[in-house]
Design a protein around this motif. Structure first.
Motif, PDB file in Angstrom:
ATOM      1  N   UNK A   7       0.839  -1.210   0.000  1.00 32.94           N
ATOM      2  CA  UNK A   7       0.000   0.000   0.000  1.00 32.94           C
ATOM      3  C   UNK A   7       0.869   1.252   0.000  1.00 32.94           C
ATOM      4  N   UNK A   8       1.879   1.286   0.858  1.00 33.88           N
ATOM      5  CA  UNK A   8       2.778   2.448   0.903  1.00 33.88           C
ATOM      6  C   UNK A   8       3.472   2.661  -0.435  1.00 33.88           C
ATOM      7  N   UNK A   9       3.980   1.577  -1.013  1.00 30.03           N
ATOM      8  CA  UNK A   9       4.700   1.675  -2.278  1.00 30.03           C
ATOM      9  C   UNK A   9       3.800   2.190  -3.392  1.00 30.03           C
ATOM     10  N   UNK A  66       8.504   2.517  -8.714  1.00 32.18           N
ATOM     11  CA  UNK A  66       8.326   2.270  -7.280  1.00 32.18           C
ATOM     12  C   UNK A  66       6.968   1.633  -7.003  1.00 32.18           C
ATOM     13  N   UNK A  67       5.925   2.120  -7.659  1.00 33.07           N
ATOM     14  CA  UNK A  67       4.592   1.563  -7.453  1.00 33.07           C
ATOM     15  C   UNK A  67       4.551   0.093  -7.865  1.00 33.07           C
ATOM     16  N   UNK A  68       5.278  -0.243  -8.922  1.00 35.36           N
ATOM     17  CA  UNK A  68       5.283  -1.619  -9.417  1.00 35.36           C
ATOM     18  C   UNK A  68       6.316  -2.493  -8.705  1.00 35.36           C
ATOM     19  N   UNK A  69       7.185  -1.876  -7.922  1.00 34.72           N
ATOM     20  CA  UNK A  69       8.224  -2.638  -7.234  1.00 34.72           C
ATOM     21  C   UNK A  69       9.352  -3.057  -8.149  1.00 34.72           C
ATOM     22  N   UNK A  70       9.578  -2.306  -9.225  1.00 34.50           N
ATOM     23  CA  UNK A  70      10.619  -2.625 -10.200  1.00 34.50           C
ATOM     24  C   UNK A  70      11.807  -1.683 -10.044  1.00 34.50           C
ATOM     25  N   UNK A  71      12.991  -2.223 -10.084  1.00 37.47           N
ATOM     26  CA  UNK A  71      14.212  -1.414 -10.036  1.00 37.47           C
ATOM     27  C   UNK A  71      14.150  -0.374  -8.917  1.00 37.47           C
TER      28      UNK A  71
END
Length: 110
Positions: A7-9, A66-71
């Motif tokens: 949620x935070x990301x 960041x939202x997708x958790x990539x790189x």
């Protein structure tokens, strides 16, 4: 814990992306690329339009990554660098608090 971090990301990344589209497209009451380039020119950035596009693309790309958790580490580093430039070139002389145009919000995002 994992759900909370997700949620935070997502919220944080989409906030960065919204800030980007204000700069690039004028959405959400933003200045668009012409207004952002004009501000960059007043701050002494050359060439101002290119600087505005790069700042907007870094914010948007980093936010989506960041939202997708990539790189995550390079995305965070890129965004922090843009926020550091904003703090030094725009907000630092105005003090800490956002109501005076200070660097409080920019620092919190970074």
């Amino acid at each position: 814990m994992d759900l909370g971090l997700l949620i935070l990301r997502v919220v944080f990344g989409l906030t960065l992306t919204a800030h980007s589209v204000q700069k690039l497209f004028g959405w959400f009451g933003g200045p668009g690329i012409a207004g952002t380039a004009q501000m960059m020119e007043q701050l002494g950035f050359r060439p101002p339009r290119l600087q505005a596009v790069v700042a907007g693309l870094v914010e948007g790309g980093a936010g989506l990554a960041l939202a997708a958790g990539l790189l995550t580490p390079p995305a965070a580093a890129a965004f922090i660098s843009v926020m550091f430039v904003a703090i030094v070139s725009v907000h630092l002389p105005k003090g800490f608090f956002i109501q005076n145009g200070g660097f409080e919000y920019t620092l919190a995002l970074a």
